[in-house]
Each structure stands twice: as structure tokens, then as C-alpha cells.
Design an enzyme around this catalytic site. Structure first.
Site, PDB file in Angstrom:
ATOM      1  N   ASP A  47      53.319  49.625   0.830  1.00 15.24           N
ATOM      2  CA  ASP A  47      52.787  50.571   1.805  1.00 15.24           C
ATOM      3  C   ASP A  47      51.773  51.445   1.075  1.00 15.24           C
ATOM      4  OD1 ASP A  47      52.250  52.660   3.546  1.00 15.24           O
ATOM      5  OD2 ASP A  47      54.330  52.953   4.142  1.00 15.24           O
ATOM      6  N   HIS A  62      50.961  51.514  11.967  1.00 13.07           N
ATOM      7  CA  HIS A  62      50.705  51.364  10.539  1.00 13.07           C
ATOM      8  C   HIS A  62      51.154  49.992  10.071  1.00 13.07           C
ATOM      9  CE1 HIS A  62      49.983  52.579   6.447  1.00 13.07           C
ATOM     10  NE2 HIS A  62      51.243  52.388   6.103  1.00 13.07           N
ATOM     11  N   GLN A 110      46.275  53.643  -0.299  1.00 11.26           N
ATOM     12  CA  GLN A 110      45.352  53.722   0.829  1.00 11.26           C
ATOM     13  C   GLN A 110      44.752  55.117   0.853  1.00 11.26           C
ATOM     14  OE1 GLN A 110      46.933  52.888   4.764  1.00 11.26           O
ATOM     15  NE2 GLN A 110      45.292  54.088   5.714  1.00 11.26           N
ATOM     16  N   CYS A 168      44.822  50.775   7.077  1.00  6.20           N
ATOM     17  CA  CYS A 168      46.089  50.151   6.703  1.00  6.20           C
ATOM     18  C   CYS A 168      46.075  48.646   6.906  1.00  6.20           C
ATOM     19  CB  CYS A 168      47.250  50.779   7.470  1.00  6.20           C
ATOM     20  SG  CYS A 168      47.147  50.588   9.266  1.00  6.20           S
TER      21      CYS A 168
END
Length: 224
Positions: free
Chosen positions: A177, A162, A82, A88
Site C-alpha cells: 500500500d 484505493h 505514493q 493509487c
């Protein structure tokens, strides 16, 4: 509009056929509440609050993981970094869809179909750069956000929380993630136990921040 409907509207507008899969809110992590979610579950999205403590722990864990595993992740898992601020939600949904191609047939020529074909052989950072420069995303998101009867808020609106994704690839439970440099393997899993396995990891997240109510769990289930 509920969080699961936002995700659903977003992906339906980008090329996920309505008859293929659907999102569901997970109302609790106890066994009886997990049983309420239609199976099979293809991916689990988890929204949690960002705190100074969670950030410090994330950086420490990442340093340890790189030392133990090296800088390379698992190439069998579709993963991207990201690099766009406050994106996100988009990255989490792309992680969810990117690892279920064998289970879901995307609409040919749709945004998602073209995106995954274009980025299939890229590394995580190259995929992030591709998304950052992709002018179609903003237009595609606008279509998705107005697809329902009620206008959906941006999936990336809240900067104090997030999104991460959990998926099962080749018998392993992976945490995806985009702010981390690689995937995180949490042990064995299977398509039949993905939700329960992800719930165990999610409980650990919640236990570290028991005073917060800003947690949300969403499951992507295949329609049968």
C-alpha cells in the site's frame, strides 16, 4: 470497459507482453469462484472504499507496525510510496509488476523495463520521487488508454477508493500500500495459494465495511 481490462490495457501499453500475462476479475471470494481464476496467479489487486474509519485504522496499524518492526521494510520486496495524489492505481500496478520479474519478461526498452531498471536500487521514497518527476509516465499512459477499441478511463479516476496489491515473495504474503511507510506481512503464502491467501485478508477488509459495494478484486495470472 471493465476494471480488469483497464489494468490490462494500461500495462500492455507500457511493456507487458500480451502473451506473458493477463488480468481477470475475481467474481467472489468463495472457493468455487476463486477456482475459476486461471493459475498461476502472480499478483492480486484490491480496490476498496476509503472511509473515516478505515483511515483511522490504517494510521493506527501503521504506528503499531513501525513500533514492532522499525521503520525499515523488507528489501526483497519491490515497494514504493505514493506521493502523487490520486495515483493509487498506477502505484498498485507497479507493485504488481515489480515483484514478478522472475516470472514475466518485459519488452526490452519499454517504459516498464526502463522504469524498473532505473529504480531497482532505490528506496521506496526515492522510487516515488522518481515517478513523480518522470515525464514519460503521462505520455505512456495516454498510449495505454487508447490502445483498445474502447477508450479506457484513467486507472486513478476514483478518489473515494484505493488500490492495494498483494504479492508472494520468498514464501510470504505481502500487502503493498503506497500510502503506508512499509510493506505488511500477512503470514506464509506460495505461488499456488496466493489468490486464496489474499482472499482471506480481503474478507477482513470487507467485513469492516459491510454496507459498501465499492469493492473489486483483480488477479494477474501468467499465461501458460
Amino acid at each position: 470497459m471493465g476494471c480488469y481490462l483497464i489494468c490490462q490495457t494500461f500495462l500492455w501499453g507500457l511493456g507487458l507482453p500480451e502473451e506473458e500475462a493477463e488480468f481477470y476479475d475475481v467474481y467472489g471470494l468463495d472457493e468455487e469462484l476463486l477456482e475459476m481464476v486461471p493459475k498461476p496467479v502472480l499478483a492480486v489487486l484490491f480496490l476498496y472504499p476509503i472511509t473515516a474509519e478505515s483511515e483511522a485504522e490504517r494510521k493506527l496499524e501503521e504506528e503499531q507496525e513501525v513500533l514492532e518492526k522499525g521503520k525499515e521494510g523488507n528489501d526483497e520486496v519491490y515497494f514504493m510510496r505514493q506521493t502523487v495524489g490520486n495515483a493509487c492505481g498506477t502505484v498498485g500496478l507497479l507493485h504488481a509488476m515489480g515483484n514478478v520479474h522472475s516470472e514475466i519478461k518485459l519488452i526490452e526498452g519499454s517504459y516498464l523495463d526502463k522504469f524498473f531498471k532505473a529504480t531497482a536500487n532505490m528506496d521506496p521514497l526515492e522510487r516515488a520521487n522518481f515517478l513523480e518527476k518522470d515525464t514519460e509516465m503521462e505520455a505512456a499512459h495516454s498510449v495505454a488508454a487508447t490502445a483498445g477499441d474502447t477508450e479506457a478511463p484513467d486507472v486513478n479516476t476514483n478518489v473515494d477508493t484505493h488500490f492495494i496489491c498483494f504479492t508472494c515473495v520468498n514464501g510470504g504474503l505481502y500487502e503493498l500500500d503506497g500510502r503506508k511507510s512499509q510493506t505488511v506481512l500477512h503470514g506464509p503464502s506460495s505461488p499456488n495459494t496466493l489468490l486464496e491467501d489474499a482472499a482471506k485478508v480481503i474478507k477482513e477488509f470487507i467485513e469492516k465495511n459491510p454496507g459498501s459495494l465499492n469493492f473489486n478484486v483483480i488477479a494477474l495470472s501468467k499465461k501458460t
